[in-house]
Write a protein that holds these residues in place. Structure first.
Motif, PDB file in Angstrom:
ATOM      1  N   ALA A 224       0.492  58.607  10.196  1.00  0.00           N
ATOM      2  CA  ALA A 224       0.206  59.948  10.687  1.00  0.00           C
ATOM      3  C   ALA A 224      -1.084  60.529  10.109  1.00  0.00           C
ATOM      4  O   ALA A 224      -2.175  60.049  10.395  1.00  0.00           O
ATOM      5  N   GLU A 225      -0.982  61.572   9.268  1.00  0.00           N
ATOM      6  CA  GLU A 225      -2.159  62.290   8.788  1.00  0.00           C
ATOM      7  C   GLU A 225      -3.040  61.437   7.894  1.00  0.00           C
ATOM      8  O   GLU A 225      -4.260  61.617   7.862  1.00  0.00           O
ATOM      9  N   ALA A 226      -2.456  60.529   7.123  1.00  0.00           N
ATOM     10  CA  ALA A 226      -3.285  59.647   6.293  1.00  0.00           C
ATOM     11  C   ALA A 226      -4.190  58.790   7.163  1.00  0.00           C
ATOM     12  O   ALA A 226      -5.345  58.524   6.813  1.00  0.00           O
ATOM     13  N   LEU A 227      -3.703  58.335   8.308  1.00  0.00           N
ATOM     14  CA  LEU A 227      -4.527  57.556   9.228  1.00  0.00           C
ATOM     15  C   LEU A 227      -5.622  58.414   9.831  1.00  0.00           C
ATOM     16  O   LEU A 227      -6.776  57.973   9.966  1.00  0.00           O
ATOM     17  N   GLU A 228      -5.297  59.645  10.174  1.00  0.00           N
ATOM     18  CA  GLU A 228      -6.302  60.537  10.743  1.00  0.00           C
ATOM     19  C   GLU A 228      -7.430  60.812   9.755  1.00  0.00           C
ATOM     20  O   GLU A 228      -8.600  60.879  10.122  1.00  0.00           O
ATOM     21  N   GLU A 229      -7.080  60.936   8.480  1.00  0.00           N
ATOM     22  CA  GLU A 229      -8.114  61.121   7.450  1.00  0.00           C
ATOM     23  C   GLU A 229      -8.990  59.891   7.325  1.00  0.00           C
ATOM     24  O   GLU A 229     -10.213  59.983   7.196  1.00  0.00           O
TER      25      GLU A 229
ATOM     26  N   GLY B 221       4.820  50.665   2.458  1.00  0.00           N
ATOM     27  CA  GLY B 221       4.127  51.410   1.414  1.00  0.00           C
ATOM     28  C   GLY B 221       2.631  51.258   1.551  1.00  0.00           C
ATOM     29  O   GLY B 221       2.109  50.558   2.414  1.00  0.00           O
ATOM     30  N   GLY B 222       1.914  51.895   0.658  1.00  0.00           N
ATOM     31  CA  GLY B 222       0.468  51.851   0.728  1.00  0.00           C
ATOM     32  C   GLY B 222      -0.061  52.839   1.749  1.00  0.00           C
ATOM     33  O   GLY B 222       0.681  53.605   2.369  1.00  0.00           O
ATOM     34  N   MET B 223      -1.377  52.821   1.915  1.00  0.00           N
ATOM     35  CA  MET B 223      -2.044  53.755   2.808  1.00  0.00           C
ATOM     36  C   MET B 223      -3.102  53.014   3.607  1.00  0.00           C
ATOM     37  O   MET B 223      -3.661  52.016   3.151  1.00  0.00           O
ATOM     38  N   PRO B 224      -3.420  53.472   4.788  1.00  0.00           N
ATOM     39  CA  PRO B 224      -4.577  52.912   5.501  1.00  0.00           C
ATOM     40  C   PRO B 224      -5.869  53.354   4.819  1.00  0.00           C
ATOM     41  O   PRO B 224      -5.993  54.508   4.396  1.00  0.00           O
TER      42      PRO B 224
ATOM     43  N   ARG C 229     -13.502  59.073  -4.279  1.00  0.00           N
ATOM     44  CA  ARG C 229     -12.574  60.126  -3.915  1.00  0.00           C
ATOM     45  C   ARG C 229     -11.253  59.524  -3.474  1.00  0.00           C
ATOM     46  O   ARG C 229     -11.178  58.393  -3.031  1.00  0.00           O
ATOM     47  N   VAL C 230     -10.192  60.302  -3.550  1.00  0.00           N
ATOM     48  CA  VAL C 230      -8.871  59.888  -3.101  1.00  0.00           C
ATOM     49  C   VAL C 230      -8.660  60.413  -1.697  1.00  0.00           C
ATOM     50  O   VAL C 230      -9.029  61.544  -1.377  1.00  0.00           O
ATOM     51  N   ALA C 231      -8.049  59.596  -0.846  1.00  0.00           N
ATOM     52  CA  ALA C 231      -7.804  60.014   0.528  1.00  0.00           C
ATOM     53  C   ALA C 231      -6.730  61.096   0.542  1.00  0.00           C
ATOM     54  O   ALA C 231      -5.587  60.848   0.181  1.00  0.00           O
ATOM     55  N   VAL C 232      -7.114  62.304   0.931  1.00  0.00           N
ATOM     56  CA  VAL C 232      -6.183  63.419   1.022  1.00  0.00           C
ATOM     57  C   VAL C 232      -6.017  63.770   2.486  1.00  0.00           C
ATOM     58  O   VAL C 232      -7.011  63.907   3.212  1.00  0.00           O
ATOM     59  N   PRO C 233      -4.793  63.891   2.995  1.00  0.00           N
ATOM     60  CA  PRO C 233      -4.610  64.225   4.405  1.00  0.00           C
ATOM     61  C   PRO C 233      -5.320  65.518   4.766  1.00  0.00           C
ATOM     62  O   PRO C 233      -5.220  66.519   4.056  1.00  0.00           O
ATOM     63  N   ARG C 234      -6.046  65.495   5.881  1.00  0.00           N
ATOM     64  CA  ARG C 234      -6.807  66.659   6.307  1.00  0.00           C
ATOM     65  C   ARG C 234      -5.890  67.645   7.007  1.00  0.00           C
ATOM     66  O   ARG C 234      -5.061  67.273   7.828  1.00  0.00           O
ATOM     67  N   GLN C 235      -6.033  68.911   6.683  1.00  0.00           N
ATOM     68  CA  GLN C 235      -5.239  69.943   7.333  1.00  0.00           C
ATOM     69  C   GLN C 235      -5.831  70.261   8.699  1.00  0.00           C
ATOM     70  O   GLN C 235      -7.043  70.311   8.873  1.00  0.00           O
TER      71      GLN C 235
END
Length: 444
Positions: free
Chosen positions: A373-378, A123-126, A396-402
């Motif tokens: 994945a995308e959370a790490l890229e952001e 769980g959690g995010m980078p 700001r909140v980390a939002v996955p970049r499109q």
């Protein structure tokens, strides 16, 4: 009735000097002013409430232009014991100790980058933090540098004016004197010669600088320059402590950094390092990690080469000019510094005290890349933690970049952890050395 000693004293605090030359023995009692202000009394109680602690008093002097003679004389009390930390700082460290994360740090000339991951991938995010200088801070540094250059020029003019025999004429002054001589005019007295200092054939000045005559204005200006430099140095140390606390509050106290020699950086970039102070930030981060129960571990650059590796384990060679990471194997794209900090979290050691035994666990780093994945890229494109200058929770909140051309990489306002804070209003919350601490006691 027992004999009175130091601990029976219940009056004003004072420093007593006994003895003296033969025939002139006596005592000198110097009254001392206890530090005042918000949070200072708790600090004084921390150092003076333990009778068994070893104390030492040193009389020192420091530059102060407004004081008579340009010096302020103070008594510093050295206490052998742990340093003082305010309740707020202790609470922050206790909360940081509960954070179960692993992180990596990448320091360079212009910024300090930190990336951390949940230790168990459960769980959690980078999250990432990029410590840089804002435009306002850079403008302030330029203004301070301009003032320092102006003071240095004023000091040099004053020295030349009072020691004209030790300096020659500049090319412009010599040409002007020659023109006047050719026209038969009276030679003009040069009050401030602009040429080189009189020296021997080997380049050594004929008269040592310590033998020069100095004016009263020169001494006063030099005292102001030294006082200003000491104030800036203390501000930088205070700023480094604040930034280090913000980092461990977001990433935890378990971090890995490359074992770099900052002295080699000074040979390449010089005074530029005095603005961002990467060495001071890393040293403060080491102290805060240990105070929170963790550790900042150093890894050798020869065995890891973090800036030349991708999260997938592939080697991506980059020069210092390349500030963007692009991996052709897995397609990971991001900022060079943040991508270099991310693999540092997965550095393992055969002997944690020996940086040369470090190696990169590419299996764990690749697993983290696939998991987030995308959370790490952001996180590898911009800082995803709130700036220390903003209230907590307002970032700001980390939002996955499109992916795609329609979604710019830097969309939205960036929040950067900036090292320049407001000037310290007190030192109640700043930690002292681990074994010897010295609260300042000012002589009346």
């Amino acid at each position: 009735m027992h004999r009175a000693n130091w601990w029976d004293h219940a009056g004003p605090f004072a420093v007593v000097f006994a003895g003296g030359p033969e025939g002139k023995r006596g005592e000198l009692v110097v009254p001392v002013r206890i530090p005042q202000g918000a949070g200072q009394w708790e600090c004084v109680q921390h150092f003076l409430s333990n009778p068994s602690a070893w104390h030492k008093v040193d009389l020192v002097r420091r530059r102060k232009a407004s004081a008579p003679g340009g010096w302020a004389y103070e008594a510093h009390l050295m206490v052998l014991g742990p340093g003082y930390s305010s309740p707020a700082v202790r609470g922050m460290r206790d909360r940081a100790a509960q954070i179960d994360r692993i992180g990596g740090v990448d320091g360079n000339v212009s910024n300090l980058s930190v990336v951390s991951f949940p230790a168990q991938f459960d769980g959690g995010m980078p999250v990432s933090t990029e410590v840089t200088l804002t435009d306002a801070e850079q403008a302030l540094l330029e203004k301070q540098a301009k003032k320092q250059r102006s003071r240095a020029r004023a000091l040099e003019r004053s020295r030349r004016a009072t020691n004209t025999a030790q300096y020659g004429l500049s090319k412009k002054q010599a040409a002007r004197a020659q023109r006047r001589a050719d026209k038969g005019l009276t030679p003009k007295t040069v009050t401030v010669p602009g040429g080189a200092r009189e020296a021997r054939s080997d380049g050594v000045p004929k008269q040592a600088f310590r033998c020069d005559r100095l004016s009263a204005n020169y001494r006063q200006q030099r005292a102001r320059q030294a006082e200003h430099a000491a104030s800036i140095a203390e501000h930088r140390r205070h700023r480094a402590r604040l930034v280090a606390r913000e980092i461990i509050a977001a990433h935890g106290p378990v971090l890995v950094v490359e074992d770099c020699d900052i002295r080699t950086w000074y040979r390449l970039w010089g005074k530029r390092l005095s603005q961002t102070t990467p060495g001071m930030l890393i040293s403060a981060l080491k102290v805060e990690c240990e105070a929170a129960g963790g550790r900042l571990v150093r890894a050798s650059t020869w065995s890891t080469a973090l800036s030349q590796h991708c999260m997938c384990g592939e080697r991506v060679c980059k020069t210092l000019r390349d500030r963007e990471h692009k991996c052709t194997a897995c397609g990971l794209v991001g900022k060079r510094d943040l991508v270099s900090a991310a693999p540092a979290a997965f550095v393992r050691f055969t002997d944690v005290d020996d940086p040369k035994t470090a190696f990169l666990d590419t299996t764990a780093s690749r697993n983290a890349q696939i998991t987030y994945a995308e959370a790490l890229e952001e996180a590898l494109w911009e800082s995803t933690t709130p700036s220390p200058n903003t209230p907590r929770g307002a970032g700001r909140v980390a939002v996955p970049r499109q992916r795609g051309a329609s979604a710019p990489r830097t969309a939205g306002q960036r929040n950067r952890a900036t090292p320049d804070e407001s000037r310290p209003r007190g030192h109640a919350g700043t930690p002292g050395p681990r074994n010897a601490c010295s609260p300042q006691l000012t002589l009346w």
